[in-house]
Design a protein around this motif. Structure first.
Motif: not given
Length: 362
Positions: A155-162, A170-175, A193-198, A209-214
């Motif tokens: 899923n992804g975590i922003s911590s630099k201590e991982l 997932f950006g590429e998955m959405g893309a 016309k598209v309905a999008w459910f991220p 995923g949303n950023a990649g899709f858009q």
């Protein structure tokens, strides 16, 4: 027997131009490797350059380490694949594994509490499929102070201590989902016309995923008329789909999570809309696989979640034993549609049909 990767260009109708359709070769529960992955360098930055490498895990752990694994939930069959991966790799390496699941993407406090309990019970390493991109950072900092490795899976975590990441973009998955639409409806072409459910709001994979899709549909004839976020439980996603169809009876596509896609199949059929509205998922589950096979779902990319789970366990053991390890890797993505669904080897992606949720390996 060694796993190989066979790829062919996809130029069939409905496939992404220039994408690669790959089928992993013979893969056994005890011999899934070497497996082709991408390595990010520098690690922990999804925009870093990548190189292709073959991942080979340790033959066996030197001792029976105790590994805690935390998932957001087990309501989505996607996580069953990850469960299968961590269970089988723990068995193969000969380590103990305790899995906890929080019950949904609204349960951040529960996930934190469960991980704290795992650590207090003596976990040597922690593997986290995170509910929140940022919400676990303080906890991770506390765990790392105890010199306990923390691996970010899926899923992804922003911590630099991982300590390590076993995941894809997932950006590429959405893309990839967006590219299917953009190819079918290019600029100046037939509008769609598209309905999008991220997915659940605030989760790192959903934001990506949303950023990649858009980004992928920008400049095309695709118009997103509704974007609805929600937990990946079937009840929640079904209501979102039904509400959207009520508000926008003229949509041509439903695109979103695998749970959205699975729910939409039944809803569209009940309304007699299965020939009018097409469905695309931006990740892969058994229900999506079945839908692509019978034509009720158009396509979906896969990120090989079984392999991500396996790699996360191996990373944890390597770190504990002071062995060399790759800090940030993930399987290469590819799209499955009706042109390659029958040849797609699901062992990298789906748990076997007879596999049941497993929470402990002794």
């Amino acid at each position: 027997m060694v796993a190989t990767l066979r790829c062919k260009s996809l130029f069939a109708a409905g496939a992404i131009l220039g994408a690669m359709a790959c089928t992993s070769g013979p893969a056994l529960a005890k011999d899934w490797f070497p497996y082709p992955v991408e390595q990010w360098d520098p690690p922990f930055d999804m925009s870093s350059p990548r190189k292709k490498v073959d991942y080979t895990p340790l033959p066996k752990a030197s001792k029976k380490w105790s590994i805690c694994v935390s998932f957001p939930h087990m309501k989505d069959a996607y996580w069953m694949g990850v469960d299968y991966g961590v269970v089988e790799e723990s068995k193969r390496l000969g380590v103990k594994m305790q899995l906890v699941e929080a019950g949904g993407y609204t349960e951040l406090k529960k996930q934190i509490s469960q991980i704290e309990d795992c650590v207090a019970a003596g976990a040597n390493a922690v593997v986290i499929g995170a509910i929140s991109n940022d919400g676990l950072n303080n906890l991770i900092s506390e765990i790392r102070k105890k010199n306990i490795p923390v691996i970010d899976v899926i899923n992804g975590i922003s911590s630099k201590e991982l300590s390590a990441k076993s995941l894809v973009s997932f950006g590429e998955m959405g893309a990839k989902a967006g590219e299917i639409l953009a190819k079918a409806h290019p600029k100046g072409g037939t509008p769609a016309k598209v309905a999008w459910f991220p997915g659940p709001p605030g989760a790192g994979w959903v934001e990506a995923g949303n950023a990649g899709f858009q980004g992928a549909i920008k400049g095309s004839a695709v118009q997103v008329v509704e974007t609805k976020y929600g937990d990946t439980g079937k009840e929640v996603q079904s209501k979102l789909v039904e509400d959207t169809l009520q508000a926008h009876p003229d949509i041509g596509y439903i695109v979103g999570t695998a749970v959205t896609a699975e729910a939409a199949v039944a809803i569209l059929k009940s309304r007699g809309l299965q020939d009018k509205v097409k469905i695309i998922s931006y990740y892969y589950t058994p229900g999506v696989h079945q839908g692509i096979g019978n034509g009720s779902i158009m396509a979906a990319p896969t990120d090989s979640p079984v392999i991500q789970g396996r790699i996360a366990i191996d990373q944890a053991v390597r770190i504990l034993e002071g062995k060399a390890y790759l800090k940030h890797v993930g399987p290469a993505l590819f799209v499955v549609d009706q042109s390659n669904a029958k040849t797609f080897n699901t062992e990298s992606t789906l748990a076997p049909a007879n596999f049941k949720p497993t929470f402990k390996v002794d």
